[in-house]
Scaffold this active site. Structure first.
Site, PDB file in Angstrom:
ATOM      1  N   GLN A 136      74.256 173.592 -45.606  1.00  9.66           N
ATOM      2  CA  GLN A 136      73.419 174.466 -44.798  1.00  9.66           C
ATOM      3  C   GLN A 136      74.136 174.683 -43.472  1.00  9.66           C
ATOM      4  O   GLN A 136      74.179 173.780 -42.637  1.00  9.66           O
ATOM      5  CB  GLN A 136      72.039 173.825 -44.581  1.00  9.66           C
ATOM      6  CG  GLN A 136      71.274 173.543 -45.877  1.00  9.66           C
ATOM      7  CD  GLN A 136      70.882 174.808 -46.619  1.00  9.66           C
ATOM      8  OE1 GLN A 136      70.356 175.751 -46.011  1.00  9.66           O
ATOM      9  NE2 GLN A 136      71.140 174.857 -47.923  1.00  9.66           N
ATOM     10  N   GLU A 137      74.721 175.859 -43.319  1.00  9.21           N
ATOM     11  CA  GLU A 137      75.565 176.108 -42.143  1.00  9.21           C
ATOM     12  C   GLU A 137      74.760 176.654 -40.971  1.00  9.21           C
ATOM     13  O   GLU A 137      73.580 176.966 -41.095  1.00  9.21           O
ATOM     14  CB  GLU A 137      76.713 177.050 -42.545  1.00  9.21           C
ATOM     15  CG  GLU A 137      77.618 176.394 -43.566  1.00  9.21           C
ATOM     16  CD  GLU A 137      78.871 177.183 -43.884  1.00  9.21           C
ATOM     17  OE1 GLU A 137      78.950 178.384 -43.536  1.00  9.21           O
ATOM     18  OE2 GLU A 137      79.779 176.585 -44.513  1.00  9.21           O
ATOM     19  N   ASN A 138      75.448 176.751 -39.838  1.00  2.00           N
ATOM     20  CA  ASN A 138      74.807 177.190 -38.602  1.00  2.00           C
ATOM     21  C   ASN A 138      75.811 177.985 -37.785  1.00  2.00           C
ATOM     22  O   ASN A 138      77.006 177.667 -37.809  1.00  2.00           O
ATOM     23  CB  ASN A 138      74.365 175.937 -37.824  1.00  2.00           C
ATOM     24  CG  ASN A 138      73.405 176.270 -36.707  1.00  2.00           C
ATOM     25  OD1 ASN A 138      73.785 176.830 -35.684  1.00  2.00           O
ATOM     26  ND2 ASN A 138      72.153 175.934 -36.904  1.00  2.00           N
ATOM     27  N   ALA A 139      75.322 178.986 -37.046  1.00  4.95           N
ATOM     28  CA  ALA A 139      76.199 179.794 -36.185  1.00  4.95           C
ATOM     29  C   ALA A 139      76.920 178.894 -35.184  1.00  4.95           C
ATOM     30  O   ALA A 139      78.062 179.165 -34.797  1.00  4.95           O
ATOM     31  CB  ALA A 139      75.389 180.859 -35.468  1.00  4.95           C
ATOM     32  N   ALA A 140      76.249 177.833 -34.761  1.00  2.00           N
ATOM     33  CA  ALA A 140      76.916 176.793 -33.971  1.00  2.00           C
ATOM     34  C   ALA A 140      77.475 175.810 -35.007  1.00  2.00           C
ATOM     35  O   ALA A 140      76.764 174.917 -35.476  1.00  2.00           O
ATOM     36  CB  ALA A 140      75.928 176.116 -33.039  1.00  2.00           C
ATOM     37  N   CYS A 149      80.461 162.513 -44.597  1.00  2.00           N
ATOM     38  CA  CYS A 149      79.611 162.252 -45.767  1.00  2.00           C
ATOM     39  C   CYS A 149      79.933 160.893 -46.381  1.00  2.00           C
ATOM     40  O   CYS A 149      79.039 160.175 -46.826  1.00  2.00           O
ATOM     41  CB  CYS A 149      79.764 163.353 -46.809  1.00  2.00           C
ATOM     42  SG  CYS A 149      78.987 164.891 -46.286  1.00  2.00           S
ATOM     43  N   CYS A 181      83.536 164.807 -47.441  1.00  2.00           N
ATOM     44  CA  CYS A 181      84.267 164.736 -46.160  1.00  2.00           C
ATOM     45  C   CYS A 181      84.034 163.359 -45.529  1.00  2.00           C
ATOM     46  O   CYS A 181      83.185 162.581 -45.973  1.00  2.00           O
ATOM     47  CB  CYS A 181      83.798 165.855 -45.232  1.00  2.00           C
ATOM     48  SG  CYS A 181      82.181 165.562 -44.499  1.00  2.00           S
ATOM     49  N   GLU A 235      76.159 166.773 -49.425  1.00  2.00           N
ATOM     50  CA  GLU A 235      75.944 165.352 -49.744  1.00  2.00           C
ATOM     51  C   GLU A 235      75.017 164.694 -48.718  1.00  2.00           C
ATOM     52  O   GLU A 235      74.136 163.923 -49.060  1.00  2.00           O
ATOM     53  CB  GLU A 235      77.261 164.575 -49.742  1.00  2.00           C
ATOM     54  CG  GLU A 235      78.305 165.072 -50.703  1.00  2.00           C
ATOM     55  CD  GLU A 235      79.248 166.091 -50.054  1.00  2.00           C
ATOM     56  OE1 GLU A 235      78.771 167.056 -49.439  1.00  2.00           O
ATOM     57  OE2 GLU A 235      80.464 165.899 -50.182  1.00  2.00           O
TER      58      GLU A 235
END
Ligand code: THU
Length: 163
Positions: A63-67, A115, A112, A75
């Protein structure tokens, strides 16, 4: 001075059909989870499926974010969900894979560093190893029987409390 080499135990399965049935299903559920990923910035859709000891499966995706740093990996989304909602349930296994771009081609991904550390925390907490299933770059599956094997020189609560 002494130079040492660490060996990391892992199992390679030439095809997914070699896995036990519940793990085959888990890998497939990780595939489906990539379609729920929110990755407008990287376009790298990661799916994770987590199997509890009682047979329950939970899935999650990145779940990505602009920041950028505010986003979460698949994970960690999975393991934090289980930790928050089922704190007494033990995690048996987690499958992880990626689907880059808009197609239906799946790709190997290994957790990563962040995670790995988060999964290690839950392994330590439940005092039972968590098995990790990853796609292999050229087909098949790589399995590791414990997250600790991914972090051989690790830091966990035992180090913090000097155990
Ligand atoms: N990502 C994961 O979800 N899990 C990993 O183990 C590696 C990276 C995500 C983070 C980011 O949304 C995208 O993949 C590209 O790094």
């Amino acid at each position: 001075m002494k130079s040492l080499k660490l060996e990391i135990p892992l199992t390679s399965y030439a095809t997914e059909a070699e896995l036990p049935l519940d793990e085959q299903t888990l890998v497939e559920q990780a595939r489906q989870a990539t379609y729920k990923s929110y990755a407008p910035y990287s376009n790298f859709h990661v799916g994770a499926a987590l199997l509890l000891e009682d047979g329950t499966v939970f899935t999650a995706s990145n779940q990505e974010n602009a920041a950028y740093p505010s986003g979460s990996c698949a994970e960690r989304s999975a393991v934090f969900y289980v930790g928050a909602n089922y704190p007494d349930k033990k995690i048996k296994a987690i499958a992880v894979l990626a689907r880059p771009g808009t197609g239906d081609i799946f790709q190997a991904v290994s957790p990563c560093g962040n995670c790995r550390q988060s999964l290690l925390e839950y392994e330590h907490r439940q005092k039972q190893p968590i098995r990790l299933l990853m796609l292999q770059p050229k087909g098949g599956i790589i399995a590791m029987d414990s997250i600790a094997d991914l972090l051989p020189v690790k830091f966990d609560a035992d180090d913090l409390f000097g155990k």
